[in-house]
Design an enzyme around this catalytic site. Sequence first.
Site, PDB file in Angstrom:
ATOM      1  N   ASP A  50       8.209  30.461 -29.936  1.00 37.24           N
ATOM      2  CA  ASP A  50       9.344  31.018 -30.666  1.00 37.24           C
ATOM      3  C   ASP A  50       9.016  30.969 -32.159  1.00 37.24           C
ATOM      4  O   ASP A  50       8.271  30.111 -32.617  1.00 37.24           O
ATOM      5  CB  ASP A  50      10.600  30.184 -30.373  1.00 37.24           C
ATOM      6  CG  ASP A  50      11.806  30.708 -31.128  1.00 37.24           C
ATOM      7  OD1 ASP A  50      12.071  31.915 -31.034  1.00 37.24           O
ATOM      8  OD2 ASP A  50      12.454  29.910 -31.818  1.00 37.24           O
ATOM      9  N   ASP A  60      16.745  28.346 -27.353  1.00 40.55           N
ATOM     10  CA  ASP A  60      15.659  28.646 -26.429  1.00 40.55           C
ATOM     11  C   ASP A  60      15.829  27.968 -25.075  1.00 40.55           C
ATOM     12  O   ASP A  60      14.911  28.020 -24.250  1.00 40.55           O
ATOM     13  CB  ASP A  60      14.322  28.193 -27.044  1.00 40.55           C
ATOM     14  CG  ASP A  60      14.069  28.842 -28.387  1.00 40.55           C
ATOM     15  OD1 ASP A  60      14.328  30.046 -28.508  1.00 40.55           O
ATOM     16  OD2 ASP A  60      13.640  28.140 -29.313  1.00 40.55           O
ATOM     17  N   CYS A 118       0.846  -1.194   0.000  1.00 35.72           N
ATOM     18  CA  CYS A 118       0.000   0.000   0.000  1.00 35.72           C
ATOM     19  C   CYS A 118       0.880   1.242   0.000  1.00 35.72           C
ATOM     20  O   CYS A 118       2.112   1.155   0.013  1.00 35.72           O
ATOM     21  CB  CYS A 118      -0.937   0.022   1.210  1.00 35.72           C
ATOM     22  SG  CYS A 118      -0.069   0.149   2.792  1.00 35.72           S
ATOM     23  N   CYS A 153       3.728   1.783   2.546  1.00 34.81           N
ATOM     24  CA  CYS A 153       5.020   1.149   2.268  1.00 34.81           C
ATOM     25  C   CYS A 153       5.923   2.094   1.480  1.00 34.81           C
ATOM     26  O   CYS A 153       7.150   2.098   1.665  1.00 34.81           O
ATOM     27  CB  CYS A 153       4.822  -0.136   1.470  1.00 34.81           C
ATOM     28  SG  CYS A 153       3.713  -1.334   2.236  1.00 34.81           S
ATOM     29  N   ASP A 170      12.913  25.335 -29.989  1.00 31.69           N
ATOM     30  CA  ASP A 170      13.650  24.236 -30.620  1.00 31.69           C
ATOM     31  C   ASP A 170      14.640  23.573 -29.675  1.00 31.69           C
ATOM     32  O   ASP A 170      15.319  22.631 -30.051  1.00 31.69           O
ATOM     33  CB  ASP A 170      14.372  24.726 -31.881  1.00 31.69           C
ATOM     34  CG  ASP A 170      15.367  25.841 -31.582  1.00 31.69           C
ATOM     35  OD1 ASP A 170      15.683  26.060 -30.396  1.00 31.69           O
ATOM     36  OD2 ASP A 170      15.829  26.492 -32.530  1.00 31.69           O
TER      37      ASP A 170
END
Length: 728
Positions: A426, A623, A20, A23, A619
């Site tokens: 861009d 950027d 669960c 854990c 790209d």
Amino acid sequence: MTKTEHPMQTLTLSVKGMSCAACVARVEDALKTIPGVADAQVNFATHQATVHHKAVLLDTLVNAVSNAGYEASSHISEDAEQIERTTEYRNLRSLFITAAILSTLIMATGMTHTMWSANISPHHIHILLFALATPVQFLCGWRFLKGAWATLRHRTADMNSLIAAGTLAAYFYSAAVTFVPLGTQNIQTYFDTSAMIITLVLLGRLLETRARGRTSSAIRKLLDLRPKTARIVRNGRDVETPVEHIQVGDHIRVRPGENIPVDGLIQNGHSAIDESMLTGESMPVDKQLGDKVIGGTRNTTGSFIFKATQIGADTVLSQIIDLVRQAQGSKAPIQHLADRVASIFVPIIFAIALLTCALWWIFGFGIETALINAVVVLIIACPCAMGLATPTAIAVGTGRGAQLGILIKGGDALENAHRLNAIVLDKTGTLTEGKPTVIDIIPAENYHRDHILKLAASAEKGSEHPLGEAIVRAAQEANLSLHPTTDFEAKPGVGIAATVDGQRVVLGNSGAMSDRAKYPAEKLEAEGKTVVFVTVDHQPAGLIAISDNLKADAAQAVQDLQHLGLKVSLVTGDNARTAKAIGQQLNIDQVFAEVLPQDKAHKIAQLQNKNMNVGMVGDGINDAPALAQANVGIALSSGTDIAIESAGMILMSGNLSAIATSIRLSRQTMRIIRQNLFWAFAYNTLLIPIAALGLLNPLGGPMLAAAAMALSSVSVVTNALRLQRFSP
């Protein structure tokens, strides 16, 4: 003597024994306490731990997990993992069938014992029930008892503890009243309760295991793209060889209909390649001599020979699989709340169960009623649902994204994308084709068109700027021979200068020219063209108009983003007139013009300061700072470059429509996560008090609780699997 600084490393562990969300917190805490471990994230859906560390031995990590009560090993291959998952499913199925048969016999015996009462005493019937229930409790339910004992030794508790405590309480109470005389024959046993609880929980685990296996189907489909063997051309003959034995430089023949085994360059022949696994685009791509082919893509028509350039983990397919696997193992920020609640959930449930038992007994309802109500509280509580709510949706969502050519690097990017209300695009290479072309050359007085182009191309010969490359390409197409240059100087955002044939040639924006040279440019800039001004020895020599065509889907992509409610902005290094013209073509109102590459991040920050969640699409090269600054950086890949560190999402196709698709996928994934979390919290919040008040007993009590608990986990996983049907 200074200490050697060890680089940060990432290691993935397979973790067994987690039942669960509680854990998850314990394994994470155990790993994070190790010196040298910077961070650890455990994914309950995939049962994997991702550890970021500096020079920590694998054995140290494994021992830490073991000391916490769980098993860990280095991450195994997807094939081995599938075998383990299949084995686990078969074991669970065998245990469930055994438990179901015995439980059915117990239920039948309990319901029909009055028919036998004339011949068999109730005491003997209870002994028969004991004999049938014992293998269910200790054989079929052994995994729960083993897990509970492991957590008890470490003074913790988890889902196994709740199941073990509830079933053992019902079992031993029933055994006690069966074998210890109480002075009355009218006794009630609950062997059917303990047996049916284990049976229903096993059914839930069985369904959950099956459903969880489907969350990793995306990775399996990617792995299936890789052929097992390849035909290596040696001494003019084709030798069939396992893909693992391919070496860089090997020449490999690919026939029609076959998948390409590794990355490489075509040496002989041509074909059309189906790259849909990589880009999501269905149309095959023509490949000629010297073109790059990607492992896992499918050859459709021709036969060709290519030279292997990337093999093994260096191939694009392997990198995609690694990215998807890392994303599926990551956590979304929204999961932290569920983890915090789960870490204290089980102790709280034990406290509520003890309080329930005590109050029912104190108020005179007897130990039997008090005990059964406490068992119902223990069994109906379900931390599993909380643990599965987020990671299953993240795993399915990122896997579906990969199938659509959208690589999502982690749960944080997937979650943040749904919050975006602004997106900055861009221009060059994103909205445009990224292949500028010289459209016109307007020489000044006493200059000829070819003379201007020759001087400009000579100056730009060593430039890597797209506009410079366009000028050089135009000169080459005109068969102009270029002059050697000296004293080359680049001025970012302004232009370049070089000495050509003894003359100082400057190419740049309007800031480099006098007013009388600007006027002819205005019309060109108003049409969206970029104008490069040329001066020779500080005197105007002319201008060169360059156009970078918009992508065919640019306008539709912008419209799609606007329909999603996003404020779309354009950022470019072009002057205001050119930028405005492009903005008008795309129906973009907010345009940032004359922005240097290093200043794009500042524009993103300005929008964020206005309480906007900003996505940046670029790209991934110039950027990078802006992509990193944005709430979500989205990079358009060339189809082969997926190692764009600053981007949270990578669009493999370069198709602009994928931007809106990625945001819609994020929103749908977060919708599923919220539904799952609501169900998990609402389920526990509503049903635990109802169980404590004894309101479930008329409806079947513990058995209804076990069925509801199993349904809770299965419903969360099944809901997440709906993302597999997400369509662009």
